[in-house]
Write an enzyme that holds these catalytic residues in place. Structure first.
Site, short mmCIF file in Angstrom:
data_model
loop_
_atom_site.label_atom_id
_atom_site.label_comp_id
_atom_site.label_asym_id
_atom_site.label_seq_id
_atom_site.Cartn_x
_atom_site.Cartn_y
_atom_site.Cartn_z
N LYS A 66 71.89 79.44 79.61
CA LYS A 66 71.79 79.69 81.06
C LYS A 66 72.95 80.51 81.60
CE LYS A 66 68.82 75.77 82.10
NZ LYS A 66 68.56 74.61 82.96
N ASP A 102 66.44 75.25 89.29
CA ASP A 102 66.57 73.84 88.90
C ASP A 102 66.84 72.94 90.10
OD1 ASP A 102 66.11 74.23 86.19
OD2 ASP A 102 68.21 74.64 85.76
N GLY A 238 62.80 63.21 85.14
CA GLY A 238 62.80 64.61 85.57
C GLY A 238 61.52 65.39 85.34
#
Ligand code: ATR
Length: 272
Positions: A66, A102, A238
């Protein structure tokens, strides 16, 4: 040839992104191909360029790339900049744009899917890594009464505060949480991945209505077990965040936001 997208990470074999984006494409009548690429630690940047040069329009980025994806981009959104990480790239007119969905995915899951708006609530977020960095801006925009970030390494948590000075953001040591009350508690540490739990003191989860574990598909983690022992009404993992961040990326690439409910239901693994 249909429009091409892919997720890249290492390892990539457990990724749900091709399944999720395939379901979104079917549901919205969009024609696209979505693949998975095992990233190379030596040649990640070359792999991204190769995918783009082969006609790819966008990529999702997962661990451990990322930060590198953020760095290789030509343009970066504000939330990607604060997170110093990208989880999605778009290739357009020779330009690579970095985004980070996110945090907004987590927020949407909590507010829309789980029905717990942050506004005027006391929110505790555990950890100070990339996951927390990505969530700070969207969370503060949702106007909680207070957003408390607790981390073992205080220097790391204070660095966040230095980058984002906001009246509702407070940094805390774990020990200092003793006796405080929160409505929503989110475990954004990587403790669960190694079967550990953040060092929460006393009955700090006792007043919470929601305990949220960022990890997906790990069942009742030590954090969720503690939350249950302390009587938290609702436990979540999640899965919704995973699907919501995908929906944000899909909308960014395709201009259509898919419905997420059916996909979340399909991917949900019961906590026990
Ligand atoms: P990510 O980018 O996925 O958030 P990271 O940047 O490696 O991952 O950050 C991991 C976070 O989990 C850190 O906040 C780390 O806390 P420290 O900075 O104090 O090390 C936290 N973490 C990992 N294991 C933990 C544990 N057993 N208890 C509490 N926090 C933990």
């Amino acid at each position: 040839m249909s429009d091409r997208y892919a997720v890249i990470g290492r390892p990539i074999n457990h990724t749900k992104s091709p399944l999720i984006h395939g379901l979104f494409a079917n549901a919205t009548g969009q024609h696209l191909e979505y693949g998975a690429i095992e990233g190379s630690l030596e040649a990640f940047e070359a792999q991204v360029h190769q995918f783009r040069d082969g006609g790819g329009l966008g990529m999702n980025i997962t661990a451990p790339f990322k930060l590198r994806a953020f760095e290789l981009a030509d343009q970066r959104s504000e939330r990607a900049r604060l997170a110093r990480a990208a989880n999605a790239l778009r290739f357009e007119n020779g330009c690579i744009t970095a985004e980070n969905f996110d945090g907004i995915g987590l927020l949407r899951d909590i507010e829309v899917n789980l029905g717990e708006p942050l506004r005027n609530r006391r929110v505790l977020m555990l950890g100070a890594g990339g996951a927390v960095r990505g969530a700070l801006l969207p969370f503060l925009d949702a106007e909680p009464a207070e957003l408390v970030v607790a981390n073992r390494d205080m220097a790391k948590a204070m660095a966040l505060r230095n980058e984002l000075d906001h009246p509702r953001l407070r940094i805390s040591r774990y020990e200092a949480l003793e006796g405080q009350a929160f409505d929503i508690v989110i475990n954004a540490t990587s403790a669960s991945l190694v079967g550990e739990r953040p060092p929460l003191p006393g009955q700090v989860l006792g007043t919470a209505q929601l305990a949220y574990e960022l990890a997906y598909g790990k069942g009742l983690t030590p954090f969720l077990r503690l939350a249950r022992e302390q009587g938290v009404g609702r436990l979540a993992d999640g899965v919704g965040m995973l699907v919501e961040q995908a929906a944000e990326a899909f909308a960014w690439w395709r201009g259509v936001r898919p419905d997420t409910r059916a996909v979340i239901d399909q991917l949900t693994i019961p906590l026990e």
